[in-house]
Motif scaffolding. Structure first.
Motif, short mmCIF file in Angstrom:
data_model
loop_
_atom_site.label_atom_id
_atom_site.label_comp_id
_atom_site.label_asym_id
_atom_site.label_seq_id
_atom_site.Cartn_x
_atom_site.Cartn_y
_atom_site.Cartn_z
N TYR A 1 -3.28 -2.68 4.57
CA TYR A 1 -3.36 -3.15 5.95
C TYR A 1 -3.59 -4.66 6.05
O TYR A 1 -2.97 -5.34 6.86
CB TYR A 1 -4.47 -2.40 6.69
CG TYR A 1 -4.60 -2.74 8.15
CD1 TYR A 1 -3.52 -2.64 9.02
CD2 TYR A 1 -5.83 -3.16 8.69
CE1 TYR A 1 -3.64 -2.94 10.37
CE2 TYR A 1 -5.96 -3.46 10.04
CZ TYR A 1 -4.86 -3.36 10.87
OH TYR A 1 -4.99 -3.66 12.19
N GLY A 2 -4.50 -5.18 5.24
CA GLY A 2 -4.80 -6.61 5.29
C GLY A 2 -3.57 -7.46 5.02
O GLY A 2 -3.28 -8.41 5.76
N SER A 3 -2.84 -7.12 3.96
CA SER A 3 -1.63 -7.89 3.65
C SER A 3 -0.56 -7.69 4.71
O SER A 3 0.22 -8.60 5.01
CB SER A 3 -1.09 -7.47 2.28
OG SER A 3 -0.78 -6.09 2.25
N GLY A 4 -0.54 -6.49 5.32
CA GLY A 4 0.43 -6.24 6.38
C GLY A 4 0.17 -7.10 7.61
O GLY A 4 1.09 -7.66 8.19
N MET A 5 -1.09 -7.21 8.00
CA MET A 5 -1.45 -8.05 9.15
C MET A 5 -1.12 -9.51 8.88
O MET A 5 -0.64 -10.23 9.75
CB MET A 5 -2.93 -7.88 9.47
CG MET A 5 -3.30 -6.51 10.01
SD MET A 5 -2.53 -6.15 11.60
CE MET A 5 -3.36 -7.35 12.64
N GLN A 6 -1.36 -9.95 7.65
CA GLN A 6 -1.05 -11.34 7.30
C GLN A 6 0.44 -11.60 7.37
O GLN A 6 0.88 -12.66 7.81
CB GLN A 6 -1.57 -11.64 5.89
CG GLN A 6 -1.40 -13.10 5.47
CD GLN A 6 -2.08 -14.07 6.41
OE1 GLN A 6 -3.23 -13.86 6.79
NE2 GLN A 6 -1.38 -15.12 6.81
N ALA A 7 1.24 -10.59 6.97
CA ALA A 7 2.69 -10.74 7.03
C ALA A 7 3.17 -10.88 8.47
O ALA A 7 4.07 -11.68 8.77
CB ALA A 7 3.36 -9.54 6.36
#
Length: 435
Positions: free
Chosen positions: A418-424
């Motif tokens: 989720y964290g990397s997804g939000m950053q993307a």
């Protein structure tokens, strides 16, 4: 690409009375939508006796609607967005009502299957287009509430369709049950067409938020597709939601038959009793969504944790319920299981909204609807019927809750990424800051 954004004034504005009228009529059509879809389940025993159908064929009459919705929801949603949401809603509702009337006149399994396919064609894009229309005329601060209520309307429509359909079928015949649903749909189409217009919608939006009625350039199809599947997390949200609805679709479709066969309830009483379970499911969607928002108010990632918890609870409760002997304990376990099985809809929908930009929320929810139907509501009844023909209905319903374990794994993977997804998402749209 020009992207429309909501201002703080739009978020704080109060909805006008006309907006609530549009919501009421759109919600009423959603009820008609699901009543037309689910009345079939109430008359399963009567159709089986009339045409000598196998459980697989009975299940196919339910699954064909969800299959058509799943296949067509995305392209028809894109077309409706460009042709006009109000006109599209009128056309869709008129079509599914006419097709439901065709079900009443069907003289064979083949004719019924064809009519049910047209019911699915009419209903295909209604969920995504209807919620998009509602959200376009309400303040942004009400989006979660309105979306949750709109989605739960499907369960309430299912309740009304099965309960009313069962009673009508027993007293007037199964053809009268379909005919009544069709007449209700036609009446609501006329009311919606007289009250709701594209011009009035634009005028109302312009009065609430100056400039909102102006056309905004929409993203191209390439940008839309890139945004819909840009992260592992959003794909996991789609999959987890669809897998949980496989269980919901299977149990809802076969509960009247289960109560008829194993509790010796006549079709009308079985339909009413099954409707109570569906009502529990709809209520659970609202309650579980509210619980999730409260728990994750300061930590959005907890929405994934809640989705995992609801999946595992549904596995334990429904699995244990169908293994238990018929009686009060079994009904209590099944009721609790139904309450949480679709509780993942709120968290999954919120994650889809968080992981896609506002400019593509309409196709994002169309994609969620597609997945919900293609891997959930469409295969649920027919796969369960196929298994039931081989090991019995009880055995088939004992197998269905195993799918919740796969859903829990999908949500767990989505949480991890989720964290990397939000950053993307933030990197792709630096001017936005999804929560």
């Amino acid at each position: 690409m020009e992207i429309g954004t909501c201002t703080q004034d739009a978020a704080d504005a109060s909805p006008r009375a006309y907006a609530w009228v549009v919501f009421a009529l759109t919600f009423a059509l959603l009820l008609s939508d699901y009543m037309s879809r689910q009345v079939l389940n109430a008359v399963f025993p009567l159709l089986k006796a009339t045409w000598g159908l196998s459980d697989t064929r009975l299940g196919s009459l339910s699954s064909i609607v969800a299959l058509m919705v799943g296949v067509l929801t995305f392209p028809l949603s894109v077309i409706a967005d460009r042709w006009g949401r109000v006109r599209s809603i009128v056309l869709m509702a008129g079509l599914w009502s006419l097709a439901t009337l065709g079900c009443a006149a069907a003289a064979s399994y083949g004719e019924m299957l064809l009519a049910r396919a047209f019911v699915g064609l009419g209903e295909a894009a209604y969920g995504s287009v209807g919620v998009a229309l509602i959200l376009s005329i309400f303040p942004a601060r009400l989006r979660s509430t309105l979306t949750g209520a709109f989605m739960a309307g499907g369960a309430f429509g299912s309740v009304l369709g099965m309960a009313a359909g069962g009673v009508l079928a027993v007293h007037l015949g199964w053809r009268a049950a379909f005919g009544t649903m069709a007449c209700l749909g036609f009446a609501l189409v006329v009311a919606f067409r007289l009250v709701v217009t594209e011009a009035r919608i634009a005028q109302d939006r312009g009065a609430r938020v100056p400039g909102a009625a102006q056309d905004v350039k929409r993203p191209g199809l390439r940008s839309v597709f890139a945004g819909l599947f840009s992260t592992v997390s959003v794909i996991c949200a789609y999959l987890g939601s669809g897998l949980q609805l496989f269980i919901m679709g299977a149990v809802v479709a076969w509960m009247p038959s289960y109560l008829n066969r194993y509790y010796d309830l006549p079709p009308d009483r079985a339909a009413v009793a099954a409707a109570v379970f569906v009502l529990l499911g709809g209520t659970g969607m609202i309650v579980c969504g509210a619980m999730t928002d409260r728990v994750s108010r300061h930590v959005p990632g907890r929405k994934w944790t809640m989705a995992i918890a609801f999946s595992l609870l549904s596995f334990v409760l429904l699995g244990g319920g169908f293994y238990a002997s018929p009686g009060p304990l079994q009904l209590a376990l099944l009721g609790c299981g139904i309450f949480v099985v679709a509780g993942t809809s709120g968290p999954a929908g919120a994650m889809v909204a968080n992981l896609t930009h506002e400019s593509i929320h309409s196709p994002a929810f169309a994609t969620l609807t597609l997945v919900n139907n293609l891997i959930g509501l469409a295969p649920g009844p027919i796969v369960t019927g196929f298994i039931a023909d081989r090991i019995g209905l009880v055995g088939a319903l004992q197998v269905a809750p195993l799918v919740a374990l796969v859903a829990a794994l999908a949500f767990a993977l989505g949480k991890r990424r989720y964290g990397s997804g939000m950053q993307a998402v933030r990197s792709r749209y630096p001017a936005s800051a999804p929560q």
